[in-house]
Design a protein around this motif. Structure first.
Motif, PDB file in Angstrom:
ATOM      1  N   ARG A  84       0.838  -1.200   0.000  1.00  0.00           N
ATOM      2  CA  ARG A  84       0.000   0.000   0.000  1.00  0.00           C
ATOM      3  C   ARG A  84       0.879   1.258   0.000  1.00  0.00           C
ATOM      4  O   ARG A  84       0.761   2.131   0.870  1.00  0.00           O
ATOM      5  CB  ARG A  84      -0.918   0.054   1.219  1.00  0.00           C
TER       6      ARG A  84
ATOM      7  N   GLY B 173     -10.626   4.947   2.308  1.00  0.00           N
ATOM      8  CA  GLY B 173      -9.514   5.624   1.656  1.00  0.00           C
ATOM      9  C   GLY B 173      -9.459   7.098   2.007  1.00  0.00           C
ATOM     10  O   GLY B 173      -8.375   7.662   2.255  1.00  0.00           O
TER      11      GLY B 173
ATOM     12  N   PRO C  77       0.999   4.188  -1.400  1.00  0.00           N
ATOM     13  CA  PRO C  77       0.474   5.543  -1.180  1.00  0.00           C
ATOM     14  C   PRO C  77       0.211   5.849   0.285  1.00  0.00           C
ATOM     15  O   PRO C  77       0.304   7.008   0.712  1.00  0.00           O
ATOM     16  CB  PRO C  77      -0.823   5.558  -1.990  1.00  0.00           C
ATOM     17  N   ALA C  78      -0.113   4.817   1.072  1.00  0.00           N
ATOM     18  CA  ALA C  78      -0.382   5.035   2.499  1.00  0.00           C
ATOM     19  C   ALA C  78       0.873   5.415   3.262  1.00  0.00           C
ATOM     20  O   ALA C  78       0.785   5.931   4.386  1.00  0.00           O
ATOM     21  CB  ALA C  78      -1.012   3.783   3.105  1.00  0.00           C
TER      22      ALA C  78
ATOM     23  N   ALA D  16       0.241  11.771  -1.786  1.00  0.00           N
ATOM     24  CA  ALA D  16      -0.557  10.592  -1.437  1.00  0.00           C
ATOM     25  C   ALA D  16      -1.742  10.443  -2.377  1.00  0.00           C
ATOM     26  O   ALA D  16      -2.056   9.334  -2.832  1.00  0.00           O
ATOM     27  CB  ALA D  16      -1.025  10.701   0.010  1.00  0.00           C
TER      28      ALA D  16
ATOM     29  N   VAL E 258      -5.105   2.319  -1.403  1.00  0.00           N
ATOM     30  CA  VAL E 258      -4.585   2.425  -0.041  1.00  0.00           C
ATOM     31  C   VAL E 258      -5.309   1.499   0.902  1.00  0.00           C
ATOM     32  O   VAL E 258      -4.976   1.419   2.095  1.00  0.00           O
ATOM     33  CB  VAL E 258      -4.691   3.876   0.480  1.00  0.00           C
TER      34      VAL E 258
ATOM     35  N   ALA F 155      -2.335   7.388  -4.944  1.00  0.00           N
ATOM     36  CA  ALA F 155      -3.510   6.570  -4.647  1.00  0.00           C
ATOM     37  C   ALA F 155      -4.324   6.283  -5.904  1.00  0.00           C
ATOM     38  O   ALA F 155      -5.128   5.352  -5.930  1.00  0.00           O
ATOM     39  CB  ALA F 155      -4.370   7.272  -3.602  1.00  0.00           C
TER      40      ALA F 155
ATOM     41  N   ARG G  90      -6.400   9.075   3.935  1.00  0.00           N
ATOM     42  CA  ARG G  90      -5.751  10.279   3.398  1.00  0.00           C
ATOM     43  C   ARG G  90      -5.931  11.474   4.339  1.00  0.00           C
ATOM     44  O   ARG G  90      -5.061  12.350   4.421  1.00  0.00           O
ATOM     45  CB  ARG G  90      -6.315  10.607   2.018  1.00  0.00           C
TER      46      ARG G  90
END
Length: 305
Positions: free
Chosen positions: A17, A262, A19-20, A295, A304, A299, A266
């Motif tokens: 994951r 999600g 983007p997380a 992010a 995420v 994503a 974020r």
């Protein structure tokens, strides 16, 4: 499954994951900001690196522990689809945990004293607690400990960061509770509760008094105007989380519930930034806030959740 596709970079990016990851550095920066007279330094970078490793260890371990369930509900994921072997995911989780603890040790004994229970919480959550009513609380504890890691790295003490840790933990508790329904949907009351929690947190952080006590941060507060900055970040936090929560509450389908989760993930970034501004560290707040567009951009390529 060809050897070329198995274990490829895209599969690992999905498993971890990636983007997380942008939601992680703000934990340590927000924690460091709460220490009166303290400021981020080289040890803070070690702590951030430790936090990133422990977070990714949790991602890999999560999919390893869920591989049977994912085979039925989300067969496209890296492990059930065969793109990554379960043994490789477990090995990655172990290696990342060991690396995270070693990096915490480089940040000092107080940092290691927080990182060790953080790692234990991550493993306990993935290997059993997430399937119990204690799951959301365990995840909230992990996030709170991650913020305390920042304070411990700067001063060796965590007490100044307890309030910020509780606020971040509350947000994480709400997101995690919603995430328990992301594959089935049908939990409007849970999503409405998360929406209410978001509003309360945004109001509290946006109006909260500044905790800064040092001349260094005090000068920067005057230069940047901490009140408007804090309020703006709190509003950004509310906007990022509230809209998908509301959509999921009105139409509690799995896709919209997943979008709500999600959005909640974020929203962690502007919340961290608001906490840093609230503590009187506008530079840390702005650095953290700058991670949000990155992010969001990544994503779009890798989920995420």
């Amino acid at each position: 499954m060809t050897g070329e596709r198995r274990g490829g970079a895209s599969a690992w990016a999905e498993l971890l994951r990636l983007p997380a990851l942008f939601t992680v550095p703000g934990d340590v920066l927000a924690g460091a900001a709460t220490v009166p007279g303290g400021r981020p330094g080289p040890r803070t970078l070690w702590a951030i690196s430790s936090s990133l490793c422990l977070y990714e260890a949790g991602m890999a371990l999560n999919d390893w522990a869920d591989r049977t369930e994912d085979a039925a509900e989300r067969p496209h994921r890296p492990l059930p689809s065969g793109r990554i072997r379960p043994a490789a995911a477990l090995t990655a989780a172990c290696a990342l945990t060991a690396t995270g603890l070693a990096l915490a040790a480089r940040a000092g004994r107080p940092a290691l004293a927080v990182a060790a229970p953080l790692a234990a919480t991550v493993w306990a959550y993935d290997l059993g607690l997430k399937r119990t009513p204690a799951g959301p609380a365990a995840m909230a504890t992990a996030r709170a400990l991650d913020l305390l890691l920042g304070a411990a790295t700067v001063s060796g003490r965590v007490r100044p960061a307890l309030t910020s840790a509780a606020l971040l933990g509350t947000h994480t508790l709400a997101v995690t509770t919603v995430s328990r329904h992301e594959t089935q949907g049908g939990a409007p009351l849970t999503t409405l509760a998360a929406l209410a929690a978001t509003g309360a947190l945004a109001l509290g952080v946006g109006r909260g008094s500044c905790d800064a006590q040092s001349p260094f941060w005090g000068r920067q507060l005057n230069a940047y105007g901490h009140g408007p900055l804090r309020a703006s970040l709190a509003l950004d936090y509310a906007a990022t989380a509230a809209r998908p929560y509301l959509h999921a509450a009105l139409n509690p389908s799995p896709p919209l519930t997943q979008k709500a989760v999600g959005g909640g993930i974020r929203a962690t970034i502007p919340l961290q930034a608001a906490l840093a501004a609230r503590a009187g560290a506008p530079v840390s707040a702005l650095i953290t806030a700058a991670l949000a567009p990155l992010a969001a951009r990544f994503a779009k390529k890798v989920s995420v959740t």
